[in-house]
Write a protein that holds these residues in place. Structure first.
Motif, PDB file in Angstrom:
ATOM      1  N   GLU A 144       1.007  -1.073  -0.158  1.00  0.00           N
ATOM      2  CA  GLU A 144      -0.476   0.179   0.132  1.00  0.00           C
ATOM      3  C   GLU A 144       0.788   1.575   0.333  1.00  0.00           C
ATOM      4  N   VAL A 145       1.591   1.319   0.867  1.00  0.00           N
ATOM      5  CA  VAL A 145       2.506   2.286   1.268  1.00  0.00           C
ATOM      6  C   VAL A 145       2.940   2.104  -0.300  1.00  0.00           C
ATOM      7  N   LEU A 146       4.001   1.469  -0.643  1.00  0.00           N
ATOM      8  CA  LEU A 146       5.105   1.872  -1.916  1.00  0.00           C
ATOM      9  C   LEU A 146       4.250   1.772  -3.292  1.00  0.00           C
ATOM     10  N   MET A 147       2.703   1.795  -3.476  1.00  0.00           N
ATOM     11  CA  MET A 147       1.641   1.554  -4.743  1.00  0.00           C
ATOM     12  C   MET A 147       1.435   3.532  -3.915  1.00  0.00           C
ATOM     13  N   MET A 148       1.719   4.136  -2.703  1.00  0.00           N
ATOM     14  CA  MET A 148       0.787   5.539  -3.091  1.00  0.00           C
ATOM     15  C   MET A 148       2.415   6.473  -3.347  1.00  0.00           C
ATOM     16  N   ARG A 149       3.637   5.839  -3.143  1.00  0.00           N
ATOM     17  CA  ARG A 149       4.559   6.232  -2.928  1.00  0.00           C
ATOM     18  C   ARG A 149       5.193   6.943  -4.585  1.00  0.00           C
ATOM     19  N   ILE A 150       4.949   5.174  -4.716  1.00  0.00           N
ATOM     20  CA  ILE A 150       6.033   5.092  -6.235  1.00  0.00           C
ATOM     21  C   ILE A 150       4.631   6.089  -7.209  1.00  0.00           C
ATOM     22  N   SER A 155       3.885  11.652  -0.725  1.00  0.00           N
ATOM     23  CA  SER A 155       4.437  12.456   0.489  1.00  0.00           C
ATOM     24  C   SER A 155       3.904  11.439   0.950  1.00  0.00           C
ATOM     25  N   PHE A 156       5.025  11.365   1.759  1.00  0.00           N
ATOM     26  CA  PHE A 156       4.532  10.270   3.789  1.00  0.00           C
ATOM     27  C   PHE A 156       3.909  10.889   4.024  1.00  0.00           C
ATOM     28  N   LYS A 157       3.693  12.456   3.881  1.00  0.00           N
ATOM     29  CA  LYS A 157       3.056  13.253   4.968  1.00  0.00           C
ATOM     30  C   LYS A 157       1.464  12.576   4.305  1.00  0.00           C
ATOM     31  N   GLU A 158       1.212  12.721   3.194  1.00  0.00           N
ATOM     32  CA  GLU A 158      -0.368  12.261   2.693  1.00  0.00           C
ATOM     33  C   GLU A 158      -0.552  10.768   2.762  1.00  0.00           C
ATOM     34  N   ILE A 159       0.563   9.852   2.695  1.00  0.00           N
ATOM     35  CA  ILE A 159       0.439   9.061   3.075  1.00  0.00           C
ATOM     36  C   ILE A 159      -0.187   8.771   4.465  1.00  0.00           C
ATOM     37  N   SER A 160       0.780   8.711   4.954  1.00  0.00           N
ATOM     38  CA  SER A 160       0.245   9.427   6.933  1.00  0.00           C
ATOM     39  C   SER A 160      -0.923   9.265   7.659  1.00  0.00           C
ATOM     40  N   ASP A 161      -1.663  10.465   6.497  1.00  0.00           N
ATOM     41  CA  ASP A 161      -2.351  11.153   6.452  1.00  0.00           C
ATOM     42  C   ASP A 161      -3.657   9.945   6.083  1.00  0.00           C
TER      43      ASP A 161
END
Lengths: 194, 48
Positions: A144-150, A155-161
């Motif tokens: 999930e994190v990798l898909m959102m980031r790449i 940004s990691f801020k948006e991913i954490s939100d």
């Protein structure tokens, strides 16, 4: 030729009066001197040709407009025009350097077209689809994190939100996602090249 | 050691001439160009 006995000044005055053949004599008489002068400065036949042409276009325009003062110095005047045009050329070239590609060294050996050719395009597609398949093998949270980031470029801020975890957790998951991808690649001896 | 000179340096500048087509272009340009005077203004017209 009988023309040779007519002075430049007379030819210029005849030309201004409308005698086109006078120009022909003037050009024929001085073309070699003027062209050689230009070539001795620019060392390029085509450029010299261009400047020679521009010089005479200016000469013709000036004469036809009646803006020329006859002082018996036709050739020095034409030389001055060509000299100024050569200076203009060098000024333009320093502002916008041009690479002369006529020598042994080819500029294209260091500059390449960034667009991929057909083969590289296919390889790129294959690599991307392989990576996609590998990503599918990852644990859900890392994926999930990798898909959102790449892929979504978040940004990691948006991913954490979005995921409701802290930034550090998101960073950690990304790190493990990459480590795991490398592990899978190593384990299966997968070659991803582009 | 032998001195190396590029070929260009021995080229004789005095043998250089513009191309025939360049000269012809200029002569034709001159024939086509006419300057029209009107009330102290000058207009250039290129007629082919």
């Amino acid at each position: 030729m009988e023309h040779k006995f007519i002075s430049d000044a007379n030819l210029v005055s005849n030309y201004i009066k409308g005698d086109e053949s006078a120009l022909e004599i003037l050009v024929t008489r001085h073309k070699q001197k003027i062209y050689s002068f230009i070539y001795s400065k620019v060392y390029d036949r085509d450029v010299a040709e261009d400047i020679f042409q521009d010089t005479f276009i200016k000469v013709i325009n000036t004469l036809k407009r009646g803006a020329y003062n006859e002082e018996g110095k036709f050739l020095p005047w034409v030389m001055r025009i060509s000299h100024n045009l050569v200076i203009d050329l060098f000024r333009k070239n320093t502002r916008m350097p041009k690479f002369d590609n006529s020598g042994d060294f080819s500029i294209f050996s260091v500059l390449s077209d960034n667009a991929l050719n057909a083969e590289k395009m296919i390889i790129k597609e294959q690599v991307e689809s392989d990576v996609r398949r590998l990503v599918e093998e990852l644990p859900e949270d890392q994926k999930e994190v990798l898909m959102m980031r790449i892929y979504n470029d978040m940004s990691f801020k948006e991913i954490s939100d979005r995921t409701g975890v802290s930034i550090n957790t998101a960073l950690g998951r990304m790190r493990y996602a990459l480590i795991n991808l490398r592990k899978i690649i190593d384990k299966h001896n997968i070659v991803l090249t582009n | 050691m032998a001195k190396l000179y590029p070929e260009n340096s021995i080229e004789n500048f005095n043998d250089l001439k513009p191309k025939e087509e360049t000269v012809n272009f200029l002569l034709n340009y001159s024939k086509a160009l006419s300057v029209i005077n009107y009330n102290k203004m000058k207009f250039e017209a290129l007629l082919n």
